[in-house]
Write a protein that holds these residues in place. Structure first.
Motif, PDB file in Angstrom:
ATOM      1  N   TYR A 250     -23.454  -1.577   1.864  1.00  0.00           N
ATOM      2  CA  TYR A 250     -23.067  -2.062   3.190  1.00  0.00           C
ATOM      3  C   TYR A 250     -22.930  -3.583   3.225  1.00  0.00           C
ATOM      4  O   TYR A 250     -22.133  -4.113   4.004  1.00  0.00           O
ATOM      5  CB  TYR A 250     -24.070  -1.552   4.227  1.00  0.00           C
ATOM      6  CG  TYR A 250     -23.995  -0.047   4.353  1.00  0.00           C
ATOM      7  CD1 TYR A 250     -22.957   0.559   5.054  1.00  0.00           C
ATOM      8  CD2 TYR A 250     -24.917   0.772   3.715  1.00  0.00           C
ATOM      9  CE1 TYR A 250     -22.858   1.933   5.131  1.00  0.00           C
ATOM     10  CE2 TYR A 250     -24.820   2.158   3.787  1.00  0.00           C
ATOM     11  CZ  TYR A 250     -23.782   2.734   4.495  1.00  0.00           C
ATOM     12  OH  TYR A 250     -23.668   4.095   4.559  1.00  0.00           O
TER      13      TYR A 250
ATOM     14  N   LYS B  56     -24.308   2.500  10.380  1.00  0.00           N
ATOM     15  CA  LYS B  56     -23.967   3.531   9.396  1.00  0.00           C
ATOM     16  C   LYS B  56     -25.090   3.709   8.377  1.00  0.00           C
ATOM     17  O   LYS B  56     -25.411   4.846   7.985  1.00  0.00           O
ATOM     18  CB  LYS B  56     -22.643   3.180   8.693  1.00  0.00           C
ATOM     19  CG  LYS B  56     -21.427   3.282   9.597  1.00  0.00           C
ATOM     20  CD  LYS B  56     -20.137   3.319   8.816  1.00  0.00           C
ATOM     21  CE  LYS B  56     -19.864   2.046   8.095  1.00  0.00           C
ATOM     22  NZ  LYS B  56     -18.539   2.064   7.422  1.00  0.00           N
TER      23      LYS B  56
ATOM     24  N   TYR C 263     -25.333   5.194  -0.670  1.00  0.00           N
ATOM     25  CA  TYR C 263     -25.658   4.725   0.679  1.00  0.00           C
ATOM     26  C   TYR C 263     -26.841   3.755   0.695  1.00  0.00           C
ATOM     27  O   TYR C 263     -27.652   3.771   1.619  1.00  0.00           O
ATOM     28  CB  TYR C 263     -25.940   5.910   1.619  1.00  0.00           C
ATOM     29  CG  TYR C 263     -24.797   6.890   1.730  1.00  0.00           C
ATOM     30  CD1 TYR C 263     -23.502   6.449   1.992  1.00  0.00           C
ATOM     31  CD2 TYR C 263     -25.004   8.257   1.577  1.00  0.00           C
ATOM     32  CE1 TYR C 263     -22.447   7.334   2.093  1.00  0.00           C
ATOM     33  CE2 TYR C 263     -23.948   9.160   1.682  1.00  0.00           C
ATOM     34  CZ  TYR C 263     -22.670   8.697   1.930  1.00  0.00           C
ATOM     35  OH  TYR C 263     -21.622   9.582   2.028  1.00  0.00           O
TER      36      TYR C 263
ATOM     37  N   LYS D 210     -14.488   2.345   8.708  1.00  0.00           N
ATOM     38  CA  LYS D 210     -15.014   3.025   7.534  1.00  0.00           C
ATOM     39  C   LYS D 210     -13.894   3.203   6.523  1.00  0.00           C
ATOM     40  O   LYS D 210     -12.710   3.034   6.838  1.00  0.00           O
ATOM     41  CB  LYS D 210     -15.584   4.389   7.920  1.00  0.00           C
ATOM     42  CG  LYS D 210     -14.552   5.339   8.535  1.00  0.00           C
ATOM     43  CD  LYS D 210     -15.175   6.669   8.896  1.00  0.00           C
ATOM     44  CE  LYS D 210     -14.129   7.623   9.486  1.00  0.00           C
ATOM     45  NZ  LYS D 210     -14.711   8.941   9.792  1.00  0.00           N
ATOM     46  N   ASN D 211     -14.288   3.570   5.318  1.00  0.00           N
ATOM     47  CA  ASN D 211     -13.304   3.828   4.268  1.00  0.00           C
ATOM     48  C   ASN D 211     -12.685   5.205   4.523  1.00  0.00           C
ATOM     49  O   ASN D 211     -13.319   6.227   4.276  1.00  0.00           O
ATOM     50  CB  ASN D 211     -13.963   3.784   2.893  1.00  0.00           C
ATOM     51  CG  ASN D 211     -12.963   3.862   1.767  1.00  0.00           C
ATOM     52  OD1 ASN D 211     -11.763   4.015   1.999  1.00  0.00           O
ATOM     53  ND2 ASN D 211     -13.438   3.759   0.536  1.00  0.00           N
TER      54      ASN D 211
ATOM     55  N   GLU E  82     -19.519  -4.067   2.151  1.00  0.00           N
ATOM     56  CA  GLU E  82     -18.598  -3.716   3.233  1.00  0.00           C
ATOM     57  C   GLU E  82     -18.458  -4.864   4.226  1.00  0.00           C
ATOM     58  O   GLU E  82     -17.346  -5.200   4.649  1.00  0.00           O
ATOM     59  CB  GLU E  82     -19.093  -2.463   3.950  1.00  0.00           C
ATOM     60  CG  GLU E  82     -18.182  -2.014   5.093  1.00  0.00           C
ATOM     61  CD  GLU E  82     -18.672  -0.748   5.769  1.00  0.00           C
ATOM     62  OE1 GLU E  82     -18.661  -0.720   7.015  1.00  0.00           O
ATOM     63  OE2 GLU E  82     -19.063   0.190   5.054  1.00  0.00           O
TER      64      GLU E  82
END
Length: 245
Positions: free
Chosen positions: A212, A238, A207, A145-146, A215
């Motif tokens: 994602y 996530k 979100y 994760k960040n 990501e």
């Protein structure tokens, strides 16, 4: 030593005023402010006149927040760079003053402190945990994760000589940039000083699935294609959890 505070914005006049007012209260004054607006329609001149600060202001169309941030980097004259969102504010009036020893440390190219989210009742529990306090981590967890809040990060300008933000990312360009710094083993100092209070309406707090997807792409490009299925599982998990909670 000089600090360049770079603020990208678009159609956020009221938020920009509040942000600049926060900066104007700092007791440390060796900084410049660079506001990069994406071509908003509004009376920015009234704000710039009302705030007693020297501000470099550019308003023109751009291809997104990271294009704006790259423009800010190209205009900056400071030895250190700090990227601030319009819904961010420094934690107190002495934050920058307390950081002077770190600005003068020649052995450090990046230092990072905690931030606090000003969360709302309907925000995700992941934002509200620890009463909104987000502490940075410079570790292998960055692959999961960040772990680095950009509002708590101060970059030496030399870190942008070899790379800038990749504008193909619309939400996680700073994550991709920081992951690359971690892979390069850039010297980092994690500090305890709380840097800023931050809103929760930023792009990375929506979100949605596009976040994602970015990501998955950035992690795959930073590693090997064989790890893509793992990154897809992590991202999907996530995404589901944050939609539920």
């Amino acid at each position: 030593m000089k600090l360049s505070i770079i603020i990208p914005c678009f159609n956020q006049i009221k938020e920009l005023y509040d942000c600049l007012e926060s900066i104007s209260k700092q007791r440390f004054t060796d900084f410049e402010i660079i506001v990069i607006d994406g071509g908003s329609k509004g009376n920015f001149e009234s704000i710039l006149i009302a705030i007693p600060l020297k501000i470099k202001f550019v308003s023109e169309p751009d291809s997104g927040v990271y294009d704006a941030m790259n423009k800010g980097v190209s205009m900056a004259s400071g030895d250190w760079l700090y990227f601030m969102g319009v819904d961010d504010a420094f934690y107190d009036d002495d934050v920058l003053k307390s950081l002077i020893p770190y600005f003068k440390n020649d052995n450090v190219k990046l230092f990072i402190g905690p931030i606090i989210y000003r969360f709302k009742k309907d925000d995700s529990i992941f934002v509200k945990k620890n009463k909104g306090l987000f502490k940075p981590l410079w570790s292998k967890q960055i692959w999961l994760k960040n772990t680095l809040p950009h509002q708590g990060m101060f970059y030496h300008r030399s870190l942008f000589e070899k790379q800038c933000y990749d504008t193909k990312y619309k939400v996680l360009g700073d994550y991709a940039f920081n992951l690359n710094l971690w892979r390069r083993h850039v010297p980092v100092l994690i500090i305890d000083t709380i840097i800023a209070t931050c809103g929760t309406q930023g792009l990375s707090k929506c979100y949605n699935w596009s976040l994602y997807k970015e990501e998955i792409t950035l992690k795959t490009e930073a590693s090997f294609i064989i790890f893509k299925p793992i990154f897809m599982v992590i991202a999907t998990t996530k995404f589901v959890l944050k939609k539920l909670f």
